[in-house]
Structure formats: C-alpha cells, structure tokens
Design a protein around this motif. Structure first.
Motif, PDB file in Angstrom:
ATOM      1  N   ALA A   9     -10.407  -3.416   3.868  1.00 58.87           N
ATOM      2  CA  ALA A   9     -10.128  -2.324   4.287  1.00 58.87           C
ATOM      3  C   ALA A   9      -8.609  -2.367   4.876  1.00 58.87           C
ATOM      4  N   GLY A  10      -8.201  -2.925   5.369  1.00 60.25           N
ATOM      5  CA  GLY A  10      -6.663  -3.311   4.956  1.00 60.25           C
ATOM      6  C   GLY A  10      -6.403  -3.463   4.007  1.00 60.25           C
ATOM      7  N   LEU A  11      -6.494  -4.478   3.557  1.00 58.57           N
ATOM      8  CA  LEU A  11      -5.473  -4.756   2.248  1.00 58.57           C
ATOM      9  C   LEU A  11      -5.560  -3.996   1.118  1.00 58.57           C
ATOM     10  N   GLN A  12      -6.627  -2.607   1.400  1.00 67.35           N
ATOM     11  CA  GLN A  12      -6.639  -2.258  -0.107  1.00 67.35           C
ATOM     12  C   GLN A  12      -5.609  -1.059   0.368  1.00 67.35           C
ATOM     13  N   GLY A  13      -5.431  -1.217   1.269  1.00 66.59           N
ATOM     14  CA  GLY A  13      -4.655  -0.037   2.647  1.00 66.59           C
ATOM     15  C   GLY A  13      -3.028  -0.348   2.631  1.00 66.59           C
ATOM     16  N   TYR A  14      -2.835  -1.612   2.903  1.00 61.26           N
ATOM     17  CA  TYR A  14      -1.505  -2.363   2.343  1.00 61.26           C
ATOM     18  C   TYR A  14      -0.957  -1.992   0.991  1.00 61.26           C
ATOM     19  N   GLN A  15      -1.795  -2.065   0.673  1.00 58.66           N
ATOM     20  CA  GLN A  15      -1.418  -1.992  -1.107  1.00 58.66           C
ATOM     21  C   GLN A  15      -0.907  -0.721  -1.487  1.00 58.66           C
ATOM     22  N   ARG A  16      -1.976   0.145  -1.301  1.00 61.16           N
ATOM     23  CA  ARG A  16      -1.678   1.387  -1.320  1.00 61.16           C
ATOM     24  C   ARG A  16      -0.201   1.920  -1.431  1.00 61.16           C
ATOM     25  N   ALA A  18       1.889  -0.487  -0.531  1.00 54.90           N
ATOM     26  CA  ALA A  18       2.823  -1.144  -1.374  1.00 54.90           C
ATOM     27  C   ALA A  18       3.636  -0.212  -2.083  1.00 54.90           C
ATOM     28  N   ASP A  19       2.871   0.662  -2.880  1.00 56.71           N
ATOM     29  CA  ASP A  19       2.715   1.272  -4.169  1.00 56.71           C
ATOM     30  C   ASP A  19       3.062   2.504  -3.751  1.00 56.71           C
ATOM     31  N   SER A  20       3.222   2.810  -2.405  1.00 58.60           N
ATOM     32  CA  SER A  20       3.823   4.171  -2.364  1.00 58.60           C
ATOM     33  C   SER A  20       5.812   4.139  -1.980  1.00 58.60           C
ATOM     34  N   ALA A  24       8.275   5.580  -4.165  1.00 51.28           N
ATOM     35  CA  ALA A  24       9.711   5.850  -3.627  1.00 51.28           C
ATOM     36  C   ALA A  24      10.830   5.532  -4.099  1.00 51.28           C
ATOM     37  N   SER A  25      10.810   4.254  -4.054  1.00 48.12           N
ATOM     38  CA  SER A  25      12.761   3.202  -4.217  1.00 48.12           C
ATOM     39  C   SER A  25      12.451   4.249  -5.692  1.00 48.12           C
ATOM     40  N   LEU A  26      12.108   3.577  -6.446  1.00 44.25           N
ATOM     41  CA  LEU A  26      11.516   4.416  -8.370  1.00 44.25           C
ATOM     42  C   LEU A  26      12.474   5.654  -7.877  1.00 44.25           C
ATOM     43  N   ASN A  27      11.726   6.498  -7.279  1.00 50.77           N
ATOM     44  CA  ASN A  27      12.389   7.826  -7.846  1.00 50.77           C
ATOM     45  C   ASN A  27      13.708   7.930  -7.412  1.00 50.77           C
ATOM     46  N   ILE A  28      13.636   7.051  -5.951  1.00 52.13           N
ATOM     47  CA  ILE A  28      15.630   7.228  -5.598  1.00 52.13           C
ATOM     48  C   ILE A  28      16.375   6.300  -6.695  1.00 52.13           C
ATOM     49  N   SER A  29      15.519   5.313  -7.427  1.00 50.18           N
ATOM     50  CA  SER A  29      16.986   4.940  -8.458  1.00 50.18           C
ATOM     51  C   SER A  29      16.721   6.089  -9.444  1.00 50.18           C
ATOM     52  N   ILE A  64      11.570  10.226   3.338  1.00 51.79           N
ATOM     53  CA  ILE A  64       9.909  10.487   4.141  1.00 51.79           C
ATOM     54  C   ILE A  64       9.237   9.508   4.066  1.00 51.79           C
ATOM     55  N   GLN A  65       8.804   9.552   2.358  1.00 48.82           N
ATOM     56  CA  GLN A  65       7.921   9.030   2.019  1.00 48.82           C
ATOM     57  C   GLN A  65       7.814   7.141   2.095  1.00 48.82           C
ATOM     58  N   LEU A  66       8.952   7.280   1.757  1.00 46.29           N
ATOM     59  CA  LEU A  66       9.319   5.042   2.747  1.00 46.29           C
ATOM     60  C   LEU A  66       8.605   5.027   4.009  1.00 46.29           C
ATOM     61  N   GLN A  67       9.009   5.972   4.910  1.00 44.89           N
ATOM     62  CA  GLN A  67       8.948   5.692   6.200  1.00 44.89           C
ATOM     63  C   GLN A  67       7.599   6.097   6.468  1.00 44.89           C
ATOM     64  N   GLN A  68       6.536   7.059   5.733  1.00 39.82           N
ATOM     65  CA  GLN A  68       5.370   6.985   5.895  1.00 39.82           C
ATOM     66  C   GLN A  68       4.643   5.584   6.006  1.00 39.82           C
ATOM     67  N   ALA A  69       5.210   5.010   4.548  1.00 36.58           N
ATOM     68  CA  ALA A  69       4.855   4.176   3.983  1.00 36.58           C
ATOM     69  C   ALA A  69       4.860   2.789   4.981  1.00 36.58           C
ATOM     70  N   GLU A  70       5.999   2.687   5.466  1.00 34.76           N
ATOM     71  CA  GLU A  70       5.964   2.115   6.364  1.00 34.76           C
ATOM     72  C   GLU A  70       4.924   1.910   7.520  1.00 34.76           C
ATOM     73  N   LEU A  71       4.901   2.402   8.317  1.00 38.34           N
ATOM     74  CA  LEU A  71       4.271   3.254   9.253  1.00 38.34           C
ATOM     75  C   LEU A  71       2.667   2.944   9.005  1.00 38.34           C
ATOM     76  N   HIS A  72       2.523   3.301   7.914  1.00 39.37           N
ATOM     77  CA  HIS A  72       0.553   3.288   6.969  1.00 39.37           C
ATOM     78  C   HIS A  72       0.882   0.627   7.263  1.00 39.37           C
ATOM     79  N   ALA A  73       1.553   1.093   6.321  1.00 40.64           N
ATOM     80  CA  ALA A  73       1.622  -0.764   6.166  1.00 40.64           C
ATOM     81  C   ALA A  73       1.285  -1.332   7.618  1.00 40.64           C
ATOM     82  N   GLN A  74       2.337  -1.133   8.433  1.00 38.90           N
ATOM     83  CA  GLN A  74       1.716  -0.971   9.687  1.00 38.90           C
ATOM     84  C   GLN A  74       0.302  -1.581  10.853  1.00 38.90           C
TER      85      GLN A  74
END
Length: 95
Positions: A9-16, A18-20, A24-29, A64-74
């Motif tokens: 579960a932790g690995l799957q959540g971390y992968q999600r 990373a995908d997020s 978000a990075s691609l959208n910003i670019s 905001i999506q980047l910040q949320q992804a960081e918190l989820h990864a942590q």
C-alpha cells in the motif's frame, strides 16, 4: 495486520504521488510553452491579459497538485518506514 500489504500500500501510494508530480510538472511546462508561443504570436496587440489570468489559475492549481503530491508521498514513506520497523521488531522477537 499483514506487513506485506502495508509495504504494498505504501509503495502503490508513493507511485501514485510520483505520477501526480509528473503530471503537474508536464502541465506547468506545457503552459509555459503555450504562454511563450501566444506572447510571440500576439505581439503587442491582442487580449493577452485574459490569457495570462487563465494561465495563472492553471499554474496555481498545478502548484497545489505538486504540494499535495509531496504530502501524500511523505505519508506513504512514513507508512513504509512503519512497516519496516514492525518487520524488524518481529524478526528480533522470533530470533
């Protein structure tokens, strides 16, 4: 509690997460590329203010999506660490 499922579960959540971050990075670019293209094609004329305002909204939501992804990864890293600690404790008890 099954420790293997906690790891999974932790690995799957971390992968999600990373995908997020990737999305978000691609959208910003893409927004930056579109902004530059529209600025060069619009020149000094055109209604550029509306485009810049729309771009800022999208950039804000992606940040905001980047910040949320960081918190989820942590959070997922914390659950992986906890499962690892539990496994270490079980091995110490059984040995």
């Amino acid at each position: 509690m099954n420790i293997q499922s906690a790891f999974s579960a932790g690995l799957q959540g971390y992968q999600r997460s990373a995908d997020s971050v990737t999305e978000a990075s691609l959208n910003i670019s893409r927004q930056n590329i579109n902004t530059l293209a529209n600025q060069s094609s619009a020149g000094a004329e055109g209604n550029l203010d509306q485009f810049v305002d729309a771009s800022k909204k999208s950039a804000t939501s992606n940040l905001i999506q980047l910040q949320q992804a960081e918190l989820h990864a942590q959070a997922n890293v914390h659950s992986i660490k906890t499962a690892d600690d539990m496994l270490g404790t079980l091995i110490d008890i059984r040995v």
